[in-house]
Structures are given as structure tokens and as C-alpha cells.
Design a protein around this motif. Structure first.
Motif, PDB file in Angstrom:
ATOM      1  N   GLY A 182       0.800  -1.224   0.000  1.00  0.00           N
ATOM      2  CA  GLY A 182       0.000   0.000   0.000  1.00  0.00           C
ATOM      3  C   GLY A 182       0.823   1.259   0.000  1.00  0.00           C
ATOM      4  N   GLU A 183       1.984   1.218   0.633  1.00  0.00           N
ATOM      5  CA  GLU A 183       2.853   2.394   0.664  1.00  0.00           C
ATOM      6  C   GLU A 183       3.912   2.328  -0.432  1.00  0.00           C
ATOM      7  OE1 GLU A 183       4.547   3.177   4.496  1.00  0.00           O
ATOM      8  OE2 GLU A 183       2.645   2.825   5.510  1.00  0.00           O
ATOM      9  N   GLN A 184       4.556   1.155  -0.576  1.00  0.00           N
ATOM     10  CA  GLN A 184       5.656   1.030  -1.531  1.00  0.00           C
ATOM     11  C   GLN A 184       5.295   0.190  -2.759  1.00  0.00           C
ATOM     12  OE1 GLN A 184       8.313  -0.384   1.634  1.00  0.00           O
ATOM     13  NE2 GLN A 184       9.682   1.287   1.026  1.00  0.00           N
ATOM     14  N   TYR A 185       4.211  -0.553  -2.684  1.00  0.00           N
ATOM     15  CA  TYR A 185       3.735  -1.317  -3.831  1.00  0.00           C
ATOM     16  C   TYR A 185       2.258  -1.625  -3.643  1.00  0.00           C
ATOM     17  CZ  TYR A 185       3.612  -5.699  -1.191  1.00  0.00           C
ATOM     18  OH  TYR A 185       3.310  -6.682  -0.279  1.00  0.00           O
ATOM     19  N   ARG A 186       1.628  -2.073  -4.713  1.00  0.00           N
ATOM     20  CA  ARG A 186       0.209  -2.425  -4.688  1.00  0.00           C
ATOM     21  C   ARG A 186       0.030  -3.814  -5.261  1.00  0.00           C
ATOM     22  NH1 ARG A 186      -3.733   2.384  -5.886  1.00  0.00           N
ATOM     23  NH2 ARG A 186      -5.040   0.599  -5.569  1.00  0.00           N
ATOM     24  N   ALA A 187      -1.113  -4.404  -5.003  1.00  0.00           N
ATOM     25  CA  ALA A 187      -1.473  -5.694  -5.578  1.00  0.00           C
ATOM     26  C   ALA A 187      -2.860  -5.567  -6.198  1.00  0.00           C
ATOM     27  CB  ALA A 187      -1.460  -6.786  -4.525  1.00  0.00           C
ATOM     28  N   VAL A 188      -2.999  -6.055  -7.417  1.00  0.00           N
ATOM     29  CA  VAL A 188      -4.276  -6.030  -8.116  1.00  0.00           C
ATOM     30  C   VAL A 188      -4.563  -7.442  -8.603  1.00  0.00           C
ATOM     31  CG1 VAL A 188      -5.539  -5.117 -10.107  1.00  0.00           C
ATOM     32  CG2 VAL A 188      -3.974  -3.631  -8.843  1.00  0.00           C
ATOM     33  N   THR A 189      -5.706  -7.971  -8.210  1.00  0.00           N
ATOM     34  CA  THR A 189      -6.141  -9.293  -8.655  1.00  0.00           C
ATOM     35  C   THR A 189      -7.396  -9.107  -9.482  1.00  0.00           C
ATOM     36  OG1 THR A 189      -5.219 -10.342  -6.692  1.00  0.00           O
ATOM     37  CG2 THR A 189      -6.866 -11.586  -7.908  1.00  0.00           C
ATOM     38  N   VAL A 190      -7.414  -9.719 -10.672  1.00  0.00           N
ATOM     39  CA  VAL A 190      -8.521  -9.571 -11.611  1.00  0.00           C
ATOM     40  C   VAL A 190      -9.033 -10.950 -11.993  1.00  0.00           C
ATOM     41  CG1 VAL A 190      -9.150  -8.744 -13.911  1.00  0.00           C
ATOM     42  CG2 VAL A 190      -7.565  -7.421 -12.518  1.00  0.00           C
ATOM     43  N   SER A 191     -10.359 -11.110 -11.981  1.00  0.00           N
ATOM     44  CA  SER A 191     -10.952 -12.365 -12.420  1.00  0.00           C
ATOM     45  C   SER A 191     -11.073 -12.374 -13.940  1.00  0.00           C
ATOM     46  CB  SER A 191     -12.330 -12.557 -11.798  1.00  0.00           C
ATOM     47  OG  SER A 191     -12.947 -13.712 -12.346  1.00  0.00           O
ATOM     48  N   PHE A 192     -10.801 -13.531 -14.527  1.00  0.00           N
ATOM     49  CA  PHE A 192     -11.022 -13.730 -15.964  1.00  0.00           C
ATOM     50  C   PHE A 192     -12.512 -13.828 -16.280  1.00  0.00           C
ATOM     51  CE2 PHE A 192      -6.783 -15.891 -15.858  1.00  0.00           C
ATOM     52  CZ  PHE A 192      -6.164 -15.096 -16.807  1.00  0.00           C
ATOM     53  N   ASP A 193     -13.326 -14.144 -15.285  1.00  0.00           N
ATOM     54  CA  ASP A 193     -14.744 -14.419 -15.487  1.00  0.00           C
ATOM     55  C   ASP A 193     -15.571 -13.174 -15.183  1.00  0.00           C
ATOM     56  OD1 ASP A 193     -17.361 -15.342 -15.545  1.00  0.00           O
ATOM     57  OD2 ASP A 193     -16.968 -17.078 -14.267  1.00  0.00           O
ATOM     58  N   SER A 194     -16.111 -12.558 -16.207  1.00  0.00           N
ATOM     59  CA  SER A 194     -16.898 -11.331 -16.024  1.00  0.00           C
ATOM     60  C   SER A 194     -18.208 -11.590 -15.290  1.00  0.00           C
ATOM     61  CB  SER A 194     -17.177 -10.676 -17.377  1.00  0.00           C
ATOM     62  OG  SER A 194     -17.968 -11.544 -18.187  1.00  0.00           O
ATOM     63  N   GLU A 195     -18.596 -12.839 -15.126  1.00  0.00           N
ATOM     64  CA  GLU A 195     -19.823 -13.183 -14.410  1.00  0.00           C
ATOM     65  C   GLU A 195     -19.614 -13.284 -12.895  1.00  0.00           C
ATOM     66  OE1 GLU A 195     -22.861 -13.404 -15.952  1.00  0.00           O
ATOM     67  OE2 GLU A 195     -21.705 -12.670 -17.670  1.00  0.00           O
ATOM     68  N   GLU A 196     -18.367 -13.316 -12.442  1.00  0.00           N
ATOM     69  CA  GLU A 196     -18.120 -13.382 -11.001  1.00  0.00           C
ATOM     70  C   GLU A 196     -18.429 -12.014 -10.387  1.00  0.00           C
ATOM     71  OE1 GLU A 196     -14.937 -16.947 -10.467  1.00  0.00           O
ATOM     72  OE2 GLU A 196     -14.092 -14.961 -10.746  1.00  0.00           O
ATOM     73  N   PRO A 197     -19.260 -11.981  -9.339  1.00  0.00           N
ATOM     74  CA  PRO A 197     -19.722 -10.699  -8.785  1.00  0.00           C
ATOM     75  C   PRO A 197     -18.662 -10.007  -7.927  1.00  0.00           C
ATOM     76  CG  PRO A 197     -20.600 -12.500  -7.489  1.00  0.00           C
ATOM     77  CD  PRO A 197     -19.870 -13.125  -8.667  1.00  0.00           C
ATOM     78  N   PRO A 198     -18.801  -8.687  -7.768  1.00  0.00           N
ATOM     79  CA  PRO A 198     -17.879  -7.941  -6.907  1.00  0.00           C
ATOM     80  C   PRO A 198     -17.817  -8.493  -5.484  1.00  0.00           C
ATOM     81  CG  PRO A 198     -19.187  -6.422  -8.209  1.00  0.00           C
ATOM     82  CD  PRO A 198     -19.753  -7.807  -8.441  1.00  0.00           C
ATOM     83  N   SER A 199     -18.927  -9.015  -4.981  1.00  0.00           N
ATOM     84  CA  SER A 199     -18.935  -9.553  -3.620  1.00  0.00           C
ATOM     85  C   SER A 199     -17.977 -10.730  -3.478  1.00  0.00           C
ATOM     86  CB  SER A 199     -20.347  -9.983  -3.219  1.00  0.00           C
ATOM     87  OG  SER A 199     -20.840 -10.975  -4.114  1.00  0.00           O
ATOM     88  N   LEU A 200     -17.801 -11.502  -4.540  1.00  0.00           N
ATOM     89  CA  LEU A 200     -16.857 -12.616  -4.502  1.00  0.00           C
ATOM     90  C   LEU A 200     -15.424 -12.094  -4.451  1.00  0.00           C
ATOM     91  CD1 LEU A 200     -16.389 -15.638  -4.493  1.00  0.00           C
ATOM     92  CD2 LEU A 200     -16.635 -15.630  -6.977  1.00  0.00           C
ATOM     93  N   ALA A 201     -15.145 -11.026  -5.197  1.00  0.00           N
ATOM     94  CA  ALA A 201     -13.819 -10.395  -5.141  1.00  0.00           C
ATOM     95  C   ALA A 201     -13.555  -9.865  -3.731  1.00  0.00           C
ATOM     96  CB  ALA A 201     -13.722  -9.267  -6.158  1.00  0.00           C
ATOM     97  N   ALA A 202     -14.550  -9.248  -3.123  1.00  0.00           N
ATOM     98  CA  ALA A 202     -14.391  -8.717  -1.760  1.00  0.00           C
ATOM     99  C   ALA A 202     -14.140  -9.849  -0.773  1.00  0.00           C
ATOM    100  CB  ALA A 202     -15.628  -7.921  -1.360  1.00  0.00           C
ATOM    101  N   ALA A 203     -14.865 -10.953  -0.923  1.00  0.00           N
ATOM    102  CA  ALA A 203     -14.680 -12.093  -0.024  1.00  0.00           C
ATOM    103  C   ALA A 203     -13.279 -12.680  -0.171  1.00  0.00           C
ATOM    104  CB  ALA A 203     -15.730 -13.159  -0.301  1.00  0.00           C
ATOM    105  N   ARG A 204     -12.815 -12.811  -1.391  1.00  0.00           N
ATOM    106  CA  ARG A 204     -11.459 -13.335  -1.609  1.00  0.00           C
ATOM    107  C   ARG A 204     -10.420 -12.380  -1.027  1.00  0.00           C
ATOM    108  NH1 ARG A 204     -10.115 -18.517  -2.761  1.00  0.00           N
ATOM    109  NH2 ARG A 204     -11.283 -19.284  -4.523  1.00  0.00           N
TER     110      ARG A 204
END
Length: 80
Positions: free
Chosen positions: A54-76
């Protein structure tokens, strides 16, 4: 554009932020095997780094599946 974990549409430029190094992980959140192992290993590596998340680097995880809901991303995100 992508939908983030709270349902807001963002570009990768916005997700990547202000020029800090990025760990970018493309996965399926519903993946029963490999993706979970990949995410666990990424977190393990992040914890072993001398940089502050958060200060010196970030992490971004993206699902390949556009049908997976934002709530699943939040849970992960909460899980890892």
C-alpha cells in the motif's frame, strides 16, 4: 474498464494507482485448485517482502470471469 470489489467501474490505470510497483494476478475466484494456490503463494511472498504493501507497492487481482460478482472479489480479498 473493470468492476472492483465494491461494484465501482475502474480502469486499470485507476486500479494501478500512482506509479508504484504492482503485483498483478489474473485468476478465477471460483477456481477450485490452482487459483487459490496461486493467491496463497502471492500472499506468502508479499508477507516476506521488505516493502510495505500500500505504501511502496500495490497488488491487483482480476478475475477472468466477467460473471463473477464484486462480492466474490471482496470475499477473496478479505480471506487473503
Amino acid at each position: 474498464e473493470f468492476t472492483n470489489e465494491v461494484g465501482k467501474r475502474v480502469t486499470l490505470r485507476e486500479a494501478f494507482g500512482e506509479g508504484k510497483p504492482i503485483i498483478f494476478t489474473p485468476v478465477y475466484y471460483h477456481c477450485p485448485r490452482i487459483c487459490g494456490l496461486l493467491l496463497a503463494r502471492v500472499v506468502e511472498v508479499m508477507r516476506g517482502m521488505d516493502l510495505t504493501f500500500g505504501e511502496q507497492y500495490r497488488a491487483v487481482t482480476v478475475s477472468f470471469d466477467s460473471e463473477e460478482p464484486p462480492s466474490l472479489a471482496a470475499a477473496r480479498g478479505s480471506h487473503y
